[in-house]
Write a protein that holds these residues in place. Structure first.
Motif, PDB file in Angstrom:
ATOM      1  N   ASP A  42     -58.588   0.311  30.268  1.00  0.00           N
ATOM      2  CA  ASP A  42     -59.520   1.321  29.724  1.00  0.00           C
ATOM      3  C   ASP A  42     -60.169   0.887  28.417  1.00  0.00           C
ATOM      4  O   ASP A  42     -60.566   1.715  27.611  1.00  0.00           O
ATOM      5  CB  ASP A  42     -58.753   2.633  29.522  1.00  0.00           C
ATOM      6  CG  ASP A  42     -57.498   2.441  28.659  1.00  0.00           C
ATOM      7  OD1 ASP A  42     -57.422   1.425  27.941  1.00  0.00           O
ATOM      8  OD2 ASP A  42     -56.607   3.309  28.705  1.00  0.00           O
ATOM      9  N   HIS A  66     -68.037   0.656  18.462  1.00  0.00           N
ATOM     10  CA  HIS A  66     -67.950   0.789  19.920  1.00  0.00           C
ATOM     11  C   HIS A  66     -69.234   0.325  20.588  1.00  0.00           C
ATOM     12  O   HIS A  66     -69.202  -0.392  21.580  1.00  0.00           O
ATOM     13  CB  HIS A  66     -67.625   2.234  20.311  1.00  0.00           C
ATOM     14  CG  HIS A  66     -66.197   2.572  20.029  1.00  0.00           C
ATOM     15  ND1 HIS A  66     -65.182   2.252  20.899  1.00  0.00           N
ATOM     16  CD2 HIS A  66     -65.614   3.133  18.966  1.00  0.00           C
ATOM     17  CE1 HIS A  66     -64.031   2.640  20.376  1.00  0.00           C
ATOM     18  NE2 HIS A  66     -64.266   3.159  19.195  1.00  0.00           N
ATOM     19  N   HIS A  77     -50.020  -4.264  14.414  1.00  0.00           N
ATOM     20  CA  HIS A  77     -51.350  -4.541  14.994  1.00  0.00           C
ATOM     21  C   HIS A  77     -52.346  -4.796  13.852  1.00  0.00           C
ATOM     22  O   HIS A  77     -52.243  -4.153  12.790  1.00  0.00           O
ATOM     23  CB  HIS A  77     -51.743  -3.297  15.801  1.00  0.00           C
ATOM     24  CG  HIS A  77     -53.027  -3.414  16.574  1.00  0.00           C
ATOM     25  ND1 HIS A  77     -54.259  -3.373  15.977  1.00  0.00           N
ATOM     26  CD2 HIS A  77     -53.267  -3.553  17.891  1.00  0.00           C
ATOM     27  CE1 HIS A  77     -55.208  -3.486  16.904  1.00  0.00           C
ATOM     28  NE2 HIS A  77     -54.619  -3.588  18.078  1.00  0.00           N
ATOM     29  N   PRO A  78     -53.344  -5.686  14.040  1.00  0.00           N
ATOM     30  CA  PRO A  78     -54.281  -5.995  12.943  1.00  0.00           C
ATOM     31  C   PRO A  78     -54.973  -4.760  12.365  1.00  0.00           C
ATOM     32  O   PRO A  78     -55.171  -4.656  11.148  1.00  0.00           O
ATOM     33  CB  PRO A  78     -55.306  -6.933  13.585  1.00  0.00           C
ATOM     34  CG  PRO A  78     -54.719  -7.420  14.848  1.00  0.00           C
ATOM     35  CD  PRO A  78     -53.601  -6.497  15.239  1.00  0.00           C
ATOM     36  N   ASN A 113     -63.044  -1.128  25.911  1.00  0.00           N
ATOM     37  CA  ASN A 113     -64.509  -1.121  25.934  1.00  0.00           C
ATOM     38  C   ASN A 113     -65.075  -2.141  26.924  1.00  0.00           C
ATOM     39  O   ASN A 113     -66.054  -1.868  27.611  1.00  0.00           O
ATOM     40  CB  ASN A 113     -65.049  -1.410  24.525  1.00  0.00           C
ATOM     41  CG  ASN A 113     -64.878  -0.216  23.590  1.00  0.00           C
ATOM     42  OD1 ASN A 113     -64.708   0.919  24.038  1.00  0.00           O
ATOM     43  ND2 ASN A 113     -64.908  -0.461  22.289  1.00  0.00           N
ATOM     44  N   HIS A 127     -51.206   1.751  16.748  1.00  0.00           N
ATOM     45  CA  HIS A 127     -52.555   1.218  16.505  1.00  0.00           C
ATOM     46  C   HIS A 127     -53.666   2.209  16.833  1.00  0.00           C
ATOM     47  O   HIS A 127     -54.834   1.922  16.576  1.00  0.00           O
ATOM     48  CB  HIS A 127     -52.782  -0.056  17.317  1.00  0.00           C
ATOM     49  CG  HIS A 127     -52.965   0.208  18.782  1.00  0.00           C
ATOM     50  ND1 HIS A 127     -51.916   0.448  19.623  1.00  0.00           N
ATOM     51  CD2 HIS A 127     -54.088   0.293  19.536  1.00  0.00           C
ATOM     52  CE1 HIS A 127     -52.373   0.669  20.840  1.00  0.00           C
ATOM     53  NE2 HIS A 127     -53.689   0.584  20.822  1.00  0.00           N
ATOM     54  N   ARG A 128     -53.344   3.381  17.397  1.00  0.00           N
ATOM     55  CA  ARG A 128     -54.402   4.328  17.784  1.00  0.00           C
ATOM     56  C   ARG A 128     -55.175   4.778  16.539  1.00  0.00           C
ATOM     57  O   ARG A 128     -54.538   5.157  15.532  1.00  0.00           O
ATOM     58  CB  ARG A 128     -53.820   5.580  18.423  1.00  0.00           C
ATOM     59  CG  ARG A 128     -53.141   5.372  19.717  1.00  0.00           C
ATOM     60  CD  ARG A 128     -54.069   5.427  20.904  1.00  0.00           C
ATOM     61  NE  ARG A 128     -53.394   4.722  21.981  1.00  0.00           N
ATOM     62  CZ  ARG A 128     -53.985   3.920  22.851  1.00  0.00           C
ATOM     63  NH1 ARG A 128     -55.289   3.733  22.812  1.00  0.00           N
ATOM     64  NH2 ARG A 128     -53.289   3.306  23.772  1.00  0.00           N
ATOM     65  N   GLN A 155     -69.617  -3.498  20.340  1.00  0.00           N
ATOM     66  CA  GLN A 155     -68.692  -4.231  21.211  1.00  0.00           C
ATOM     67  C   GLN A 155     -69.100  -4.065  22.686  1.00  0.00           C
ATOM     68  O   GLN A 155     -69.196  -5.050  23.428  1.00  0.00           O
ATOM     69  CB  GLN A 155     -67.286  -3.684  20.995  1.00  0.00           C
ATOM     70  CG  GLN A 155     -66.198  -4.655  21.342  1.00  0.00           C
ATOM     71  CD  GLN A 155     -64.866  -4.161  20.808  1.00  0.00           C
ATOM     72  OE1 GLN A 155     -64.480  -3.021  21.058  1.00  0.00           O
ATOM     73  NE2 GLN A 155     -64.161  -5.016  20.101  1.00  0.00           N
ATOM     74  N   MET A 187     -52.835 -12.236  19.232  1.00  0.00           N
ATOM     75  CA  MET A 187     -53.299 -11.111  20.054  1.00  0.00           C
ATOM     76  C   MET A 187     -53.813 -11.608  21.412  1.00  0.00           C
ATOM     77  O   MET A 187     -54.026 -10.810  22.316  1.00  0.00           O
ATOM     78  CB  MET A 187     -54.444 -10.362  19.355  1.00  0.00           C
ATOM     79  CG  MET A 187     -54.071  -9.707  18.039  1.00  0.00           C
ATOM     80  SD  MET A 187     -52.934  -8.335  18.254  1.00  0.00           S
ATOM     81  CE  MET A 187     -54.036  -7.056  18.879  1.00  0.00           C
ATOM     82  N   PRO A 204     -53.655  -5.586  25.969  1.00  0.00           N
ATOM     83  CA  PRO A 204     -52.989  -4.974  27.125  1.00  0.00           C
ATOM     84  C   PRO A 204     -53.595  -5.372  28.469  1.00  0.00           C
ATOM     85  O   PRO A 204     -52.979  -5.143  29.511  1.00  0.00           O
ATOM     86  CB  PRO A 204     -53.163  -3.462  26.881  1.00  0.00           C
ATOM     87  CG  PRO A 204     -54.306  -3.341  25.943  1.00  0.00           C
ATOM     88  CD  PRO A 204     -54.314  -4.588  25.115  1.00  0.00           C
ATOM     89  N   GLN A 228     -62.746  -9.591  23.093  1.00  0.00           N
ATOM     90  CA  GLN A 228     -62.523  -8.355  22.305  1.00  0.00           C
ATOM     91  C   GLN A 228     -61.321  -8.551  21.381  1.00  0.00           C
ATOM     92  O   GLN A 228     -61.339  -8.126  20.239  1.00  0.00           O
ATOM     93  CB  GLN A 228     -62.331  -7.162  23.253  1.00  0.00           C
ATOM     94  CG  GLN A 228     -62.211  -5.847  22.510  1.00  0.00           C
ATOM     95  CD  GLN A 228     -62.226  -4.621  23.427  1.00  0.00           C
ATOM     96  OE1 GLN A 228     -62.711  -4.668  24.555  1.00  0.00           O
ATOM     97  NE2 GLN A 228     -61.701  -3.515  22.929  1.00  0.00           N
ATOM     98  N   TYR A 264     -59.024 -11.691  19.777  1.00  0.00           N
ATOM     99  CA  TYR A 264     -59.324 -13.112  19.572  1.00  0.00           C
ATOM    100  C   TYR A 264     -58.285 -13.811  18.706  1.00  0.00           C
ATOM    101  O   TYR A 264     -58.211 -15.037  18.699  1.00  0.00           O
ATOM    102  CB  TYR A 264     -60.711 -13.254  18.922  1.00  0.00           C
ATOM    103  CG  TYR A 264     -60.913 -12.247  17.811  1.00  0.00           C
ATOM    104  CD1 TYR A 264     -60.437 -12.479  16.532  1.00  0.00           C
ATOM    105  CD2 TYR A 264     -61.520 -11.022  18.063  1.00  0.00           C
ATOM    106  CE1 TYR A 264     -60.581 -11.526  15.532  1.00  0.00           C
ATOM    107  CE2 TYR A 264     -61.673 -10.071  17.070  1.00  0.00           C
ATOM    108  CZ  TYR A 264     -61.196 -10.323  15.802  1.00  0.00           C
ATOM    109  OH  TYR A 264     -61.321  -9.390  14.824  1.00  0.00           O
TER     110      TYR A 264
END
Ligand code: UD1
Length: 372
Positions: A98, A70, A239-240, A100, A207-208, A73, A46, A13, A40, A42
């Motif tokens: 927003d 988290h 989404h993956p 990471n 994907h959340r 990353q 995506m 995004p 983030q 790759y």
């Protein structure tokens, strides 16, 4: 003097938020943008496909941080970006959204005393279980300049004690990307190539972690989607993170048997073609809530809250649950649309306002430096 600007792109995004700025800055002789991809996201679909769709060049720096917890990353991005920032020394760092990497790069630059701008500042879900809410709070607390998309962003920041002089409302940059490639989106034909009838299908994205990481919640959502499929054919670019979970639980097969069309994540142009021709969208994405509001397409958001309330007060968005989804979709297909409108400054001209603000603030910064 040329202003040296680091632009950080990290995850899917972000790319739609960075592209209009990169194009506008590249065309302005007084600015020299440097594109930094943290890695983030790759996968080709995506990242690379979206870069290509939006006319973005290869990044000047690729940090290659990849996936992880988290802390892994965020820490990985901080360590890698610090090395670049310390040697390449930007006048400004612009971070968006927003994720990471947004908070990670802002923390590095703030400690090196570079001027940090946060684009899409001030959004709040008030749900600290969301990692993105933590990233928003951290980034806004340390950024020097806060570029907001809507009045609620300004209000949230002021309520938190932010000096209004740090805030400029610039509007919604994602819609600049849509307008930038609108002809390609309209010509794409993705829906047709997937055998979907324009206006006769729904698009799903999920994907959340709160929706896909727990078995019982994922199962409830899969069953709700199967119920919707009986009245509205669904296409689901997966989404993956979600693909792994659907395979691990065997719930992907249940979607297939119901007839839901699972496809790989799409590039930006192909995905927006699917959205523009759809009857409704079912999602837990932030950006998709905004794009559907802009396009006047019903959006059913599978979340308890949204940091983008104008998509509900002005736009086509409704918060739903697995239990209410099927009924809400049925209602959305026939609901009156007269009340829906585009929020102010959601007009495809946000990048130009960002540059105006940069020029104004560069002048102020230069004055402050020469007076010191
Ligand atoms: C991240 C953002 C989220 C954003 C989303 C958009 C954070 C905290 N989360 O979530 O705000 O809405 O991106 O997609 O920054 N993976 C791949 N290929 C990729 C990227 C990820 O296979 O190119 C897989 C990996 O198994 C990874 C998982 O997807 O562990 C999740 O990726 P991650 O970047 O951790 O979070 P997202 O769920 O994508």
């Amino acid at each position: 003097m040329t202003q040296h600007i680091h632009l950080v792109a990290a995850a899917r995004p972000n790319f739609m938020k960075i592209a209009p700025l990169w194009h506008a800055l590249s065309a302005a002789p007084e600015f020299a943008p440097v594109l930094i991809h943290t890695g983030q996201h790759y996968d080709a679909n995506m990242s690379d496909a979206i870069f290509a769709d939006l006319g973005l060049p290869q990044p000047d720096y690729h940090l290659g941080v990849g996936s992880g917890s988290h802390a892994e990353q965020t820490g990985g991005v901080m360590i890698a970006y610090e090395k670049i920032a310390a040697t390449d020394r930007p006048d400004w760092l612009i971070v968006v959204g927003d994720v990471n990497s947004t908070a990670a790069c802002a923390m590095v630059a703030a400690k090196l005393c570079f001027t940090v701008i946060h684009l899409e500042a001030g959004l709040r879900s008030r749900d600290r279980r969301m990692p993105e809410e933590i990233n928003r709070l951290v980034t806004d607390a340390i950024a020097d300049v806060l570029w907001t998309p809507s009045p609620d962003g300004d209000e949230n920041l002021i309520a938190e004690g932010v000096d209004p002089a740090r805030i400029t409302r610039v509007g919604n940059i994602m819609l600049d990307s849509f307008e930038l490639v609108r002809p390609a989106i309209e010509a794409a034909g993705t829906a047709g190539s997937l055998g979907l009838t324009p206006g006769g299908y729904g698009v799903v994205t999920l994907h959340r972690p709160s929706n896909v990481d727990e078995d019982h919640q994922l199962e409830a959502l899969v069953d709700a989607l199967a119920a919707v499929q009986q009245r509205l054919p669904l296409v689901f670019p997966v989404h993956p993170r979600t693909a792994v979970r659907l395979d691990a639980t065997g719930l992907g097969g249940r979607l297939d048997r119901a007839g839901v069309k699972r496809v790989a994540p799409q590039g930006y142009v192909a995905f927006m073609n699917l959205v523009t021709q759809s009857a409704a969208v079912i999602t837990d994405s932030g950006g998709v809530q905004e794009e559907t509001t802009y396009l006047g397409i019903p959006c059913l958001t599978l979340r308890e809250n949204t940091e983008r309330p104008v998509t509900i007060t002005h736009g086509s968005n409704r918060l739903v649950t697995a239990a209410t989804l099927s009924r809400e979709v049925a209602e959305a297909l026939t609901m009156p649309r007269e009340g829906w409108r585009r929020p102010g400054l959601w007009d495809g001209r946000t990048a130009a306002r960002c540059l105006d603000d940069l020029r104004r603030r560069s002048g102020l910064l230069a004055e402050a430096r020469s007076a010191a």
